[in-house]
Enzyme design. Structure first.
Site, mmCIF file in Angstrom:
data_model
loop_
_atom_site.group_PDB
_atom_site.id
_atom_site.type_symbol
_atom_site.label_atom_id
_atom_site.label_comp_id
_atom_site.label_asym_id
_atom_site.label_seq_id
_atom_site.Cartn_x
_atom_site.Cartn_y
_atom_site.Cartn_z
ATOM 1 N N ARG A 1 27.539 55.792 47.134
ATOM 2 C CA ARG A 1 26.929 54.617 46.510
ATOM 3 C C ARG A 1 25.658 54.159 47.205
ATOM 4 O O ARG A 1 25.488 54.382 48.412
ATOM 5 C CB ARG A 1 27.917 53.446 46.587
ATOM 6 C CG ARG A 1 29.236 53.682 45.895
ATOM 7 C CD ARG A 1 29.129 53.431 44.430
ATOM 8 N NE ARG A 1 30.376 53.695 43.735
ATOM 9 C CZ ARG A 1 30.761 53.036 42.645
ATOM 10 N NH1 ARG A 1 30.021 52.087 42.130
ATOM 11 N NH2 ARG A 1 31.875 53.359 42.038
ATOM 12 N N SER B 1 34.011 52.884 34.027
ATOM 13 C CA SER B 1 33.236 53.348 35.177
ATOM 14 C C SER B 1 32.647 54.735 34.895
ATOM 15 O O SER B 1 33.304 55.569 34.272
ATOM 16 C CB SER B 1 34.143 53.451 36.404
ATOM 17 O OG SER B 1 34.840 52.249 36.562
ATOM 18 N N ALA B 2 31.413 54.929 35.376
ATOM 19 C CA ALA B 2 30.735 56.227 35.295
ATOM 20 C C ALA B 2 30.423 56.695 33.881
ATOM 21 O O ALA B 2 30.492 57.878 33.572
ATOM 22 C CB ALA B 2 31.516 57.291 36.058
ATOM 23 N N CYS B 3 30.084 55.768 33.002
ATOM 24 C CA CYS B 3 29.597 56.125 31.669
ATOM 25 C C CYS B 3 28.104 55.829 31.567
ATOM 26 O O CYS B 3 27.548 55.784 30.479
ATOM 27 C CB CYS B 3 30.315 55.318 30.598
ATOM 28 S SG CYS B 3 31.976 55.871 30.297
ATOM 29 N N ARG C 1 38.078 53.283 44.894
ATOM 30 C CA ARG C 1 39.051 52.239 44.603
ATOM 31 C C ARG C 1 40.433 52.858 44.496
ATOM 32 O O ARG C 1 40.594 53.935 43.934
ATOM 33 C CB ARG C 1 38.720 51.570 43.265
ATOM 34 C CG ARG C 1 37.598 50.583 43.324
ATOM 35 C CD ARG C 1 37.468 49.826 42.012
ATOM 36 N NE ARG C 1 36.905 50.640 40.948
ATOM 37 C CZ ARG C 1 37.583 51.171 39.955
ATOM 38 N NH1 ARG C 1 38.879 50.978 39.856
ATOM 39 N NH2 ARG C 1 36.986 51.892 39.037
ATOM 40 N N LYS D 1 35.079 43.473 42.090
ATOM 41 C CA LYS D 1 36.129 43.706 41.093
ATOM 42 C C LYS D 1 37.280 42.710 41.254
ATOM 43 O O LYS D 1 37.849 42.251 40.276
ATOM 44 C CB LYS D 1 36.657 45.131 41.220
ATOM 45 C CG LYS D 1 35.591 46.205 41.133
ATOM 46 C CD LYS D 1 34.894 46.196 39.806
ATOM 47 C CE LYS D 1 33.959 47.383 39.674
ATOM 48 N NZ LYS D 1 33.256 47.370 38.388
ATOM 49 N N HIS E 1 33.668 43.340 32.251
ATOM 50 C CA HIS E 1 33.066 44.493 32.928
ATOM 51 C C HIS E 1 31.859 44.929 32.091
ATOM 52 O O HIS E 1 31.906 45.937 31.385
ATOM 53 C CB HIS E 1 34.126 45.602 33.020
ATOM 54 C CG HIS E 1 33.758 46.740 33.908
ATOM 55 N ND1 HIS E 1 34.312 47.993 33.777
ATOM 56 C CD2 HIS E 1 32.916 46.828 34.967
ATOM 57 C CE1 HIS E 1 33.825 48.795 34.706
ATOM 58 N NE2 HIS E 1 32.973 48.115 35.431
ATOM 59 N N ASP F 1 26.880 45.427 35.982
ATOM 60 C CA ASP F 1 28.308 45.745 36.083
ATOM 61 C C ASP F 1 29.228 44.652 35.544
ATOM 62 O O ASP F 1 30.246 44.959 34.954
ATOM 63 C CB ASP F 1 28.659 46.035 37.558
ATOM 64 C CG ASP F 1 30.011 46.700 37.719
ATOM 65 O OD1 ASP F 1 30.356 47.549 36.875
ATOM 66 O OD2 ASP F 1 30.743 46.370 38.673
ATOM 67 N N GLY G 1 35.006 48.442 45.963
ATOM 68 C CA GLY G 1 35.780 47.394 45.300
ATOM 69 C C GLY G 1 37.048 47.005 46.040
ATOM 70 O O GLY G 1 37.619 45.942 45.783
ATOM 71 N N TYR H 1 36.131 50.214 51.849
ATOM 72 C CA TYR H 1 35.109 50.710 50.933
ATOM 73 C C TYR H 1 35.083 50.003 49.577
ATOM 74 O O TYR H 1 36.133 49.723 48.992
ATOM 75 C CB TYR H 1 35.324 52.211 50.715
ATOM 76 C CG TYR H 1 34.146 52.902 50.053
ATOM 77 C CD1 TYR H 1 32.839 52.552 50.368
ATOM 78 C CD2 TYR H 1 34.334 53.903 49.107
ATOM 79 C CE1 TYR H 1 31.762 53.186 49.765
ATOM 80 C CE2 TYR H 1 33.259 54.551 48.507
ATOM 81 C CZ TYR H 1 31.975 54.183 48.833
ATOM 82 O OH TYR H 1 30.914 54.807 48.245
HETATM 83 C C1 OXD Z 1 33.411 50.742 38.843
HETATM 84 C C2 OXD Z 1 32.294 50.288 39.676
HETATM 85 O O1 OXD Z 1 34.232 51.515 39.310
HETATM 86 O O2 OXD Z 1 31.462 49.534 39.170
HETATM 87 O O3 OXD Z 1 33.485 50.320 37.688
HETATM 88 O O4 OXD Z 1 32.231 50.655 40.848
HETATM 89 MN MN MN Z 2 32.066 48.811 37.279
#
Ligand code: OXD
Ligand code: MN
Length: 646
Positions: A428, A307-309, A107, A265, A285, A332, A258, A256
């Site tokens: 992804r 993101s990514a947690c 993104r 998003k 989110h 998500d 989002g 690509y």
């Molecule tokens: C993000 C996703 O970046 O879900 O939050 O791709």
């Molecule tokens: Mn997300």
């Protein structure tokens, strides 16, 4: 509930006079444009008018009206394979791999704008200091200039696909309809997985409004710029614009994630958050999961994490405690509303998972692994000559022969053991949610599921306890506004900084986030609302050697168990601290785990938190200015006072 918003959706007359037929449409500047597939006359007239206008602007070679069917997908897959941009993974069932231009992998937040007449509708009033980095504003007039620089003729020689889609089950009161125009057939394939694409949408739309989504990769034919990996894109001119007043999204240059799957998003968070404000609900989110305890009692949680947690991992958690079950509603995005019984209900507006591949494995997320065994599109992972898919994190479970020849995400030969990454960190899997073995039977229920707990969290190596409960709704909103996390590969940031990410919505906020916090606060003022409890978790606290203090993954159920016991009113398992209620020692079930350092997991270092309060104060001043809601300021001051006397 607030009145329904009424975006201006009527196009100019000239397009109403257009001539539409089954086989072609005629538009003022371009003349006759053939229809490769579908019946244009079936489209509601407001859609016809809008499409005609965009055809005139983008000048595609033909139109293709998508119906979301398997036949359609097969046809597009065939074309993409012929062109070399999609490859079948022979060891898997109906799975494919795509490699993007390496310049188009994430993104692009720096090129993402929200366009409203009044700047203040998008970003707070700031008297001094740096400009806000939560929401980026451009006037609609200036964005129109940018659009005019990019879009005229941008689809020359390409087909324009018309994708009718619903976010949320078709016909549910929670759901909203969109139509995406795109010149990327990769986008068509992914939208079909991520949203509900069907001709039924045209009927369901009726007199309602729809979100107008225009997308182009920005590479008209004949092509005058190098196309890498058969992935047309135009990164220098990428731009993603949102017009919340008129429910419009315009995206250019990237194919690509989002940036281009506009239902996700752009629509389900940025535009929907603004619709939600106008209509009295919430677009967040958030994951949604149903959690059933050993007695068979099920409760639903939502979780908002940057993101990514590990949001997808938590949504699909496989409990390490006997007798517990978790079933996923969404991983998500959550659309939530208080219904007449006063309870908060939520749906997942998406119908697929667009999950980060690296780090996903049978150990960390077996359910995601099982989901993406079939009907899945992998992007920017590696693959092997024997037709398997590979990424960092699969080292142990990748079956023999392990020394098989592979191709990395850049298209170069690769073998296990090499130092370079096989997959891009933001590679992804795009996979249908309905295939997930633990998808909740009610995941498509038009009435949603009732939410008992809202959980915020982030990657916080220092200072933040494993879990705490907020004192009440307003304190919860304050804690949500303070969410921070280490930056990730999902966007274009480099390195690991701790970044503010209020409510995990920083990149996805569709309007002034001072107003967003006020919107949250007003739900707490309605005495009819049965408010869920709000919690904060941190799976990522480390010791002095950088080692995680908490095992995470399937053991997170132990923390959720505590959270749900609190929701059921167990008073004596919590202790009040200045930042919230933490578990009393021994009240989290740690049976079967190696010795853990309870004190280190739960301690609240006074100096750290006092410093954090100063930083929070500065952050609010710099990023919210005079739009900081009074209630949030009071919560900050109360917390500071509690910390000082601790
Ligand atoms: C993000 C996703 O970046 O879900 O939050 O791709
Ligand atoms: Mn997300």
């Amino acid at each position: 509930m607030a009145a329904k918003s009424h975006p201006h959706q009527v196009d100019t007359d000239v397009y109403k006079k257009g001539f539409y037929e089954v086989h072609e449409i005629v538009v003022p500047h371009l003349g006759h444009v053939p229809i490769a597939k579908g019946d244009f006359s079936r489209l509601p007239s407001k859609v016809q008018q809008w499409v005609a206008k965009k055809v005139d602007l983008c000048e595609p070679r033909c139109l293709y009206i998508c119906d979301g069917s398997q036949n359609e997908a097969d046809e597009i897959i065939g074309k993409l394979m012929e062109r070399g941009s999609l490859k079948r993974l022979h060891a898997m069932d109906n799975c494919f791999i795509v490699r993007t231009d390496p310049a188009d992998v994430a993104r692009v937040e720096s090129k993402t704008f929200v366009c409203t007449e009044k700047e203040h509708d998008t970003v707070p009033h700031l008297s001094e200091g740096p400009h806000t980095n939560i929401g980026q504003w451009m006037s609609p007039a200036n964005m129109e200039v940018e659009i005019k620089k990019r879009f005229p003729g941008c689809m020359k020689g390409r087909c324009m696909y018309i994708i009718p889609f619903s976010m949320g089950p078709v016909g549910s009161k929670f759901s909203k309809i969109g139509v995406q125009l795109t010149d990327s057939n990769y986008v068509v394939l992914c939208m079909r997985i991520m949203t509900r694409v069907s001709p039924k949408i045209w009927d369901a739309l009726g007199d309602d409004y729809f979100v107008k989504c225009l997308h182009s990769v920005g590479v008209p034919r004949p092509v005058t710029r190098p196309v890498v990996n058969h992935w047309p894109c135009n990164p220098e001119n990428t731009m993603i614009a949102h017009f919340p007043d008129t429910w419009k999204i315009v995206s250019y240059g990237s194919g690509y994630g989002g940036n281009s799957l506009l239902g996700k998003k752009c629509f389900a968070l940025r535009i929907a958050s603004r619709i939600a404000k106008d209509e009295g609900w919430m677009a967040e989110h958030m994951l949604i999961s149903g959690v059933t305890d050993p007695k068979g009692k099920e409760m639903y949680i939502t979780g908002a994490f940057p993101s990514a947690c590990g949001k997808t991992n938590l949504a699909m958690l496989r409990p390490n405690l006997p007798g517990w079950t978790v079933r996923c509603v969404g991983d998500d995005i959550g659309w939530l509303r208080f219904l007449d019984d006063g309870k908060l209900y939520g749906i997942n507006p998406e119908s697929g998972f667009f999950g980060v591949a690296p780090g996903t494995s049978m150990k960390t997320n077996p359910m995601a692994m099982l989901t993406c065994k079939t009907n899945t599109i992998f992007t920017n992972t590696a693959d092997s000559v024997d037709g398997r898919v590979y990424w960092e994190g699969l080292e142990d479970e990748f079956e023999e022969p392990k020394d098989v020849q592979m191709t990395d995400w850049l298209g170069k030969p690769w073998k296990m053991g090499m130092k370079s990454n096989a997959a891009h960190p933001n590679s992804r899997f795009c996979t249908p949610a309905g295939q997930c073995p633990m998808i909740h039977p009610l995941w498509e229920d038009p009435n949603g599921v009732p939410i008992s707990a809202i959980i915020f969290g982030g990657r916080r190596p220092k200072g933040v306890p494993l879990v705490f409960e907020t004192f009440d709704w307003n304190h919860g909103v304050f804690v949500g506004a303070c969410v921070k996390s280490e930056t990730t590969a999902a966007a274009e940031f480099k390195g690991k900084n701790i970044m503010h990410d209020p409510m995990a919505m920083r990149p996805f906020m569709g309007y002034n986030w001072g107003d967003y916090l006020k919107h949250w606060l007003q739900f707490g003022k309605n005495p009819k609302n049965k408010l869920p409890k709000i919690f904060h978790v941190n799976w990522f606290r480390t010791d002095d050697n950088g080692k995680f203090l908490w095992p995470g993954f399937g053991d997170n159920i132990r923390v959720i168990d505590w959270i749900l016991r609190r929701c059921r009113g167990e008073e004596d398992i919590g202790i009040k601290t200045p930042i919230g209620i933490v578990p009393k020692e021994g009240t989290i079930n740690l049976e079967g785990l190696p010795q853990l350092d309870w004190k280190a997991m739960f301690e609240i270092p006074k100096d750290y938190w006092l410093e954090d309060m100063v930083e929070t104060h500065n952050f609010f001043q710099a990023q919210l200015g005079t739009d900081l809601p009074e209630e949030v300021r009071q919560e900050m001051e109360k917390q500071e006072a509690r910390l000082k006397t601790m």
